[in-house]
Design a protein around this motif. Structure first.
Motif, PDB file in Angstrom:
ATOM      1  N   SER A   1       0.948  -1.163   0.096  1.00 11.63           N
ATOM      2  CA  SER A   1      -0.100   0.072   0.031  1.00 11.63           C
ATOM      3  C   SER A   1       0.878   1.150  -0.066  1.00 11.63           C
ATOM      4  O   SER A   1       2.008   1.116   0.358  1.00 11.63           O
ATOM      5  N   LEU A   2       0.271   2.409  -0.184  1.00  5.56           N
ATOM      6  CA  LEU A   2       0.949   3.581  -0.317  1.00  5.56           C
ATOM      7  C   LEU A   2       1.484   3.922   1.098  1.00  5.56           C
ATOM      8  O   LEU A   2       2.628   4.489   1.278  1.00  5.56           O
TER       9      LEU A   2
ATOM     10  N   ARG B   1       5.553   4.471   1.998  1.00  7.37           N
ATOM     11  CA  ARG B   1       5.843   5.660   2.828  1.00  7.37           C
ATOM     12  C   ARG B   1       6.766   5.623   3.849  1.00  7.37           C
ATOM     13  O   ARG B   1       7.911   6.042   4.238  1.00  7.37           O
ATOM     14  N   VAL B   2       6.304   4.518   4.517  1.00 12.46           N
ATOM     15  CA  VAL B   2       7.142   3.984   5.862  1.00 12.46           C
ATOM     16  C   VAL B   2       8.363   3.325   5.432  1.00 12.46           C
ATOM     17  O   VAL B   2       9.546   3.620   6.009  1.00 12.46           O
ATOM     18  N   ARG B   3       8.406   2.706   4.116  1.00  7.34           N
ATOM     19  CA  ARG B   3       9.620   2.140   3.771  1.00  7.34           C
ATOM     20  C   ARG B   3      10.697   3.260   3.222  1.00  7.34           C
ATOM     21  O   ARG B   3      12.018   3.123   3.506  1.00  7.34           O
TER      22      ARG B   3
ATOM     23  N   GLN C   1      -0.017   7.630  -8.775  1.00 10.13           N
ATOM     24  CA  GLN C   1      -0.684   8.035 -10.126  1.00 10.13           C
ATOM     25  C   GLN C   1      -1.623   7.151 -10.565  1.00 10.13           C
ATOM     26  O   GLN C   1      -2.791   7.228 -11.311  1.00 10.13           O
ATOM     27  N   ALA C   2      -1.356   5.926 -10.788  1.00 17.36           N
ATOM     28  CA  ALA C   2      -2.170   4.877 -11.084  1.00 17.36           C
ATOM     29  C   ALA C   2      -3.506   4.737 -10.348  1.00 17.36           C
ATOM     30  O   ALA C   2      -4.411   4.706 -10.932  1.00 17.36           O
ATOM     31  N   MET C   3      -3.261   5.091  -9.031  1.00 11.29           N
ATOM     32  CA  MET C   3      -4.456   4.867  -8.272  1.00 11.29           C
ATOM     33  C   MET C   3      -5.659   6.201  -8.361  1.00 11.29           C
ATOM     34  O   MET C   3      -6.679   5.949  -8.538  1.00 11.29           O
TER      35      MET C   3
END
Length: 291
Positions: free
Chosen positions: A3-4, A8-10, A274-276
């Motif tokens: 997931s997004l 972001r966490v990574r 962007q795809a989402m």
């Protein structure tokens, strides 16, 4: 697919790691200069000490009263490998290259029917060697509590080695360490300490003549233990400089790799986002047309 939020966490985690490696690189760089100066300052003294003793030993080697540190026990059956490594890791192949050289020497000696013992100086070398040679490690000395290496540390090691030699625990002692050449080059080195290897003068060279008072044997009985400590001290200083050089190089590589990973992760994150967004827009438009 992650997931997004996970992405972001990574990315944040990789950025935190990059900050740590960058800080470690800067710390290693600040300590390297002092360690390098100490190693380079010790080289001329150690080399001159070795040269003078070799000159004296050349005259005393055949005498019946020659010190046992020079003459040896007359046997070549039991070998002590004095392996000096670092106390910490995160330094590339610094520790493993020294251990690899010692391990290769140990296997070569055992294949010849020799007995091998280990004296480990430094936690990392001990941790690696005990996996294979646990029962052959007769002593392990850590210097983690030593803030600045001094000659007294080398003297303590030399006294332990000489005490074991005098007790008849080994016949030959070889020192393993990493000689500092540059930030990106450290050379694993093996140096025989007991019995002392007396190098023959080069062909065509003019031998320096010395007159000694008292006799050679008496001088050597004092100088040989001192020389053993000097050579060990030199190895510790070379190791210290090699460690910081290797760590600086390793942390620089890690910092650049983290930067590459951040760029790749950010690109994937942006593409996924962007795809989402595109998918949501298509759903909205399709719903509007259906009405």
């Amino acid at each position: 697919m992650a997931s997004l939020k996970d992405m972001r966490v990574r990315i944040a985690s990789t950025k935190a790691t990059q900050k740590i490696t960058k800080a470690m690189q800067m710390v290693a760089a600040s300590k390297l200069r002092r360690a390098q100066m100490a190693a380079e300052a010790a080289r001329p003294y150690a080399e001159k000490m070795d040269s003078v003793i070799s000159n004296i030993a050349g005259a005393a080697a055949g005498s019946p009263g020659a010190p046992v540190l020079l003459a040896g026990t007359g046997k070549d059956q039991v070998h002590l490998l004095l392996v000096c490594t670092g106390e910490r890791g995160l330094s590339g192949a610094f520790n493993s290259s020294i251990v690899r050289l010692a391990r290769e020497r140990a296997y070569a000696l055992m294949n010849q029917g020799k007995e091998v013992k280990f004296f480990c100086v430094g936690r990392k070398g001990y941790e690696q060697l005990r996996r294979t040679f646990d029962k052959q490690i007769i002593e392990n000395l850590e210097l983690r509590s030593v803030r600045q290496l001094g000659f007294v540390n080398a003297e303590d090691i030399a006294k332990k080695v000489i005490a074991r030699f005098n007790a008849g625990e080994f016949d030959v002692c070889t020192l393993f360490y990493s000689r500092f050449k540059s930030v990106i080059s450290q050379i694993p080195t093996a140096q025989q300490l007991i019995p002392l290897v007396v190098e023959a003068p080069a062909a065509g060279s003019v031998a320096t003549s010395y007159e000694y008072e008292p006799e050679e044997d008496e001088i050597l009985s004092t100088l040989l233990p001192r020389n053993l400590a000097v050579q060990i001290f030199r190895a510790l200083l070379e190791n210290n400089a090699s460690f910081y050089g290797a760590q600086m190089s390793a942390m620089d590589n890690a910092t650049r790799n983290a930067g590459d990973m951040i760029r790749k992760q950010t690109l994937i994150y942006n593409r996924t986002r962007q795809a989402m967004i595109t998918k949501e827009l298509i759903e909205i438009i399709s719903g509007a047309e259906a009405i």
